[in-house]
Design a protein around this motif. Structure first.
Motif, PDB file in Angstrom:
ATOM      1  N   ILE A  53       8.194   6.525   6.879  1.00 35.74           N
ATOM      2  CA  ILE A  53       7.175   6.059   6.121  1.00 35.74           C
ATOM      3  C   ILE A  53       5.865   6.105   6.987  1.00 35.74           C
ATOM      4  O   ILE A  53       5.875   6.300   8.185  1.00 35.74           O
ATOM      5  CB  ILE A  53       7.125   4.676   5.850  1.00 35.74           C
ATOM      6  CG1 ILE A  53       7.762   3.770   7.091  1.00 35.74           C
ATOM      7  CG2 ILE A  53       8.253   4.533   4.574  1.00 35.74           C
ATOM      8  CD1 ILE A  53       6.621   3.372   7.752  1.00 35.74           C
ATOM      9  N   ASP A  54       4.946   6.805   6.381  1.00 38.46           N
ATOM     10  CA  ASP A  54       3.449   6.985   7.168  1.00 38.46           C
ATOM     11  C   ASP A  54       2.335   6.541   5.933  1.00 38.46           C
ATOM     12  O   ASP A  54       1.997   7.247   5.192  1.00 38.46           O
ATOM     13  CB  ASP A  54       3.321   8.459   7.476  1.00 38.46           C
ATOM     14  CG  ASP A  54       2.455   8.619   8.412  1.00 38.46           C
ATOM     15  OD1 ASP A  54       1.612   7.877   8.763  1.00 38.46           O
ATOM     16  OD2 ASP A  54       2.184   9.901   8.920  1.00 38.46           O
ATOM     17  N   ALA A  72       0.889  -1.287   0.021  1.00 43.08           N
ATOM     18  CA  ALA A  72      -0.011   0.003  -0.056  1.00 43.08           C
ATOM     19  C   ALA A  72       0.775   1.296  -0.262  1.00 43.08           C
ATOM     20  O   ALA A  72       0.204   2.535  -0.203  1.00 43.08           O
ATOM     21  CB  ALA A  72      -0.950  -0.094   1.165  1.00 43.08           C
ATOM     22  N   HIS A  73       2.099   1.198   0.229  1.00 44.06           N
ATOM     23  CA  HIS A  73       2.927   2.246   0.261  1.00 44.06           C
ATOM     24  C   HIS A  73       4.138   2.370  -0.726  1.00 44.06           C
ATOM     25  O   HIS A  73       3.843   2.808  -1.843  1.00 44.06           O
ATOM     26  CB  HIS A  73       3.570   2.264   1.814  1.00 44.06           C
ATOM     27  CG  HIS A  73       4.293   3.540   2.082  1.00 44.06           C
ATOM     28  ND1 HIS A  73       5.597   3.760   1.856  1.00 44.06           N
ATOM     29  CD2 HIS A  73       3.738   4.747   2.748  1.00 44.06           C
ATOM     30  CE1 HIS A  73       5.838   5.058   2.334  1.00 44.06           C
ATOM     31  NE2 HIS A  73       4.778   5.632   2.755  1.00 44.06           N
ATOM     32  N   GLN A  74       5.484   1.630  -0.451  1.00 46.99           N
ATOM     33  CA  GLN A  74       6.251   1.992  -1.478  1.00 46.99           C
ATOM     34  C   GLN A  74       6.332   1.116  -2.944  1.00 46.99           C
ATOM     35  O   GLN A  74       6.539   1.932  -4.012  1.00 46.99           O
ATOM     36  CB  GLN A  74       7.503   1.161  -0.785  1.00 46.99           C
ATOM     37  CG  GLN A  74       7.943   1.663   0.463  1.00 46.99           C
ATOM     38  CD  GLN A  74       7.647   0.574   1.574  1.00 46.99           C
ATOM     39  OE1 GLN A  74       7.725  -0.638   1.633  1.00 46.99           O
ATOM     40  NE2 GLN A  74       7.214   1.406   2.707  1.00 46.99           N
ATOM     41  N   SER A 120      -0.880   9.533   2.429  1.00 46.92           N
ATOM     42  CA  SER A 120       0.336   8.538   2.447  1.00 46.92           C
ATOM     43  C   SER A 120       1.725   9.655   2.346  1.00 46.92           C
ATOM     44  O   SER A 120       1.703  10.652   1.769  1.00 46.92           O
ATOM     45  CB  SER A 120       0.529   7.883   1.078  1.00 46.92           C
ATOM     46  OG  SER A 120       1.709   7.092   1.008  1.00 46.92           O
ATOM     47  N   GLN A 121       2.747   9.447   3.013  1.00 48.15           N
ATOM     48  CA  GLN A 121       3.775  10.095   3.166  1.00 48.15           C
ATOM     49  C   GLN A 121       5.318   9.315   3.203  1.00 48.15           C
ATOM     50  O   GLN A 121       5.260   8.112   3.785  1.00 48.15           O
ATOM     51  CB  GLN A 121       3.773  11.184   4.517  1.00 48.15           C
ATOM     52  CG  GLN A 121       5.102  12.370   4.490  1.00 48.15           C
ATOM     53  CD  GLN A 121       5.063  13.095   5.553  1.00 48.15           C
ATOM     54  OE1 GLN A 121       4.337  12.685   6.644  1.00 48.15           O
ATOM     55  NE2 GLN A 121       5.817  14.081   5.397  1.00 48.15           N
ATOM     56  N   TRP A 122       6.069   9.735   2.463  1.00 46.47           N
ATOM     57  CA  TRP A 122       7.551   8.945   2.276  1.00 46.47           C
ATOM     58  C   TRP A 122       8.572   9.806   2.419  1.00 46.47           C
ATOM     59  O   TRP A 122       8.752  10.732   1.403  1.00 46.47           O
ATOM     60  CB  TRP A 122       7.570   7.843   1.232  1.00 46.47           C
ATOM     61  CG  TRP A 122       8.640   6.951   1.314  1.00 46.47           C
ATOM     62  CD1 TRP A 122       9.364   6.748   2.439  1.00 46.47           C
ATOM     63  CD2 TRP A 122       8.900   5.966   0.422  1.00 46.47           C
ATOM     64  NE1 TRP A 122      10.425   5.814   2.105  1.00 46.47           N
ATOM     65  CE2 TRP A 122      10.073   5.217   0.830  1.00 46.47           C
ATOM     66  CE3 TRP A 122       8.387   5.733  -0.851  1.00 46.47           C
ATOM     67  CZ2 TRP A 122      10.672   4.295   0.127  1.00 46.47           C
ATOM     68  CZ3 TRP A 122       9.068   4.759  -1.782  1.00 46.47           C
ATOM     69  CH2 TRP A 122      10.096   4.124  -1.228  1.00 46.47           C
TER      70      TRP A 122
END
Length: 442
Positions: free
Chosen positions: A213-214, A38-40, A246-248
């Motif tokens: 990561i968030d 769901a993120h990276q 989403s935050q990275w």
């Protein structure tokens, strides 16, 4: 019908904006659970959609074959459902090419990392996956175990050196303070013990950037999969659900090529620490507090706990009055606005984030989520009523008879059982190493 490359997609479902078959794999990701997907993997999908090439992901599961069984028959494809009170949006992700189960094909994992096309190895193995001893050093016995990330990365680095290939960027995406520094130090310790001739090469050719990561990603349920099937017209066993936010943030220190993640919204910075500290102490600290306090009051989900009028003020104080003052904010980093945004995210009724999921591995999470904040205030002669309430709730949870999913479960229950639980858990020589000393809590 099972989701696959030939599945006709409804017009409402966003599809990958690139030719998947034309992409080489440039990333090996170890720990390919729901969060990574769901993120990276979404950021990488976006980067390839913006024109980047050859950044496909080979996923690695160190132990379980569950994700491989989910994604293998689907050619690596899966959907991400973004949910809010306003509704749900469905998207097909194509960046994951295949999933290897290390326990089944250990040499295949080494070969993937050692491949000339691989430039980045990333990790979401949770705090306990770094196999640290109580003093923070690497547990070498565990690191030589069959499911240790160090065994695979170490062997692959040795193969790369022998073949005259470039080094790698090792990218920790776990909730560890100074995660890049920690990974580099532990990797170096492993190499010194097992591949001593590789240490200088590692230092000269590899980097371990820090990251933050968030994104909130609950465990997928059967009901979630049924909802996706109804919208998609096909069964997706690898479906994940998440929030819109989403935050990275990544330290700009790569050993070689990387995707243009910034085109997808990734922040590349010189110093990740302010963002990482805010995430660990405000979001993660509040999440763990919600888990133990909420479970103690009979709640199941985050949105239920934050709606409890007896819990919300505790969580808001934890973030604004206890955690935020300990953070040296970066220019433009608004911690008050961050706290408000977190409260809104926690209250999302469409995201059924189970408190028991957050309560896992408390012994690995609490030091950076709570104890550093407690120690900061203690050094200044101050106390933290909200965090103290969270600590008490954790001890009550350990005593409650509920299942404790933690590497130290038996020792934690034993330490928490007596009247001196605080000292046995947190005191000098206690089970949880900390600069915070409960002897000064009165």
């Amino acid at each position: 019908m099972r989701l696959g490359p030939d599945t006709p997609l409804p017009a409402s479902v966003q599809a990958p904006g690139y030719d998947r078959a034309a992409q080489a794999a440039g990333i090996v990701h170890i720990g390919i659970g729901a969060f990574h997907r769901a993120h990276q993997a979404v950021y990488t999908d976006d980067a390839m959609g913006a024109g980047d090439r050859d950044w496909g992901i080979i996923g690695v599961s160190l132990r379980s074959g569950v994700v491989a069984a989910q994604l293998g028959p689907q050619d690596g494809l899966y959907t991400v459902s973004t949910r809010s009170a306003a509704g749900s949006a469905l998207r097909l992700i194509g960046s994951v090419q295949r999933v290897l189960v290390a326990a089944e094909v250990p040499q295949g994992v080494v070969d993937a990392i050692a491949a000339s096309t691989t430039h980045i190895v990333s990790f979401t193995v949770t705090e306990k996956g770094y196999l640290r001893a109580a003093d923070g050093t690497l547990d070498l016995a565990a690191a030589n175990g069959p499911s240790s990330l160090y065994r695979f990365v170490g062997a692959a680095l040795a193969a790369r050196q022998a073949a005259g290939l470039s080094g790698l960027t090792l990218l920790s995406c776990d909730n560890l303070a100074n995660n890049g520094t920690v990974l580099g130090r532990l990797m170096r310790q492993y190499l010194a013990a097992e591949y001593p001739g590789l240490v200088d090469w590692f230092d000269a050719n590899c980097t371990c950037p820090a990251t933050m990561i968030d994104r909130i990603v609950p465990a997928t349920t059967d009901a979630d999969r049924a909802a996706v099937e109804a919208a998609l017209g096909a069964r997706d066993e690898g479906a994940v659900v998440t929030e819109g936010f989403s935050q990275w943030v990544i330290e700009d220190d790569f050993a070689g090529p990387r995707p243009r993640w910034e085109a997808a919204g990734v922040e590349l910075v010189a110093d990740v620490a302010p963002y990482e500290t805010a995430k660990l102490r405000m979001l993660n600290g509040a999440h763990s507090a919600l888990a133990y306090i909420g479970l103690g009051r009979g709640h199941d989900f985050v949105h239920q706990a934050i709606a409890d009028p007896d819990i919300r003020p505790v969580i808001e104080r934890l973030m604004r009055a206890e955690a935020a003052p300990t953070i040296d904010a970066a220019p433009g980093q608004d911690l008050a606005a961050y706290a408000s945004a977190l409260l809104d995210r926690f209250a999302n009724p469409a995201l059924h984030h189970r408190l028991t999921q957050i309560a896992m591995d408390g012994s690995q999470k609490i030091p950076q989520r709570w104890l550093e904040t407690l120690a900061w205030h203690q050094a200044r002669g101050a106390r933290c009523p909200s965090l103290e309430a969270a600590v008490a709730a954790w001890i009550a949870f350990l005593r409650s008879g509920q299942p404790v999913d933690d590497p130290l479960a038996d020792r934690l229950r034993e330490a928490a059982a007596g009247p001196d639980a605080m000292d046995r858990l947190f005191g000098e020589g206690g089970l949880i190493a900390s600069q915070w000393q409960p002897r000064n809590r009165e």
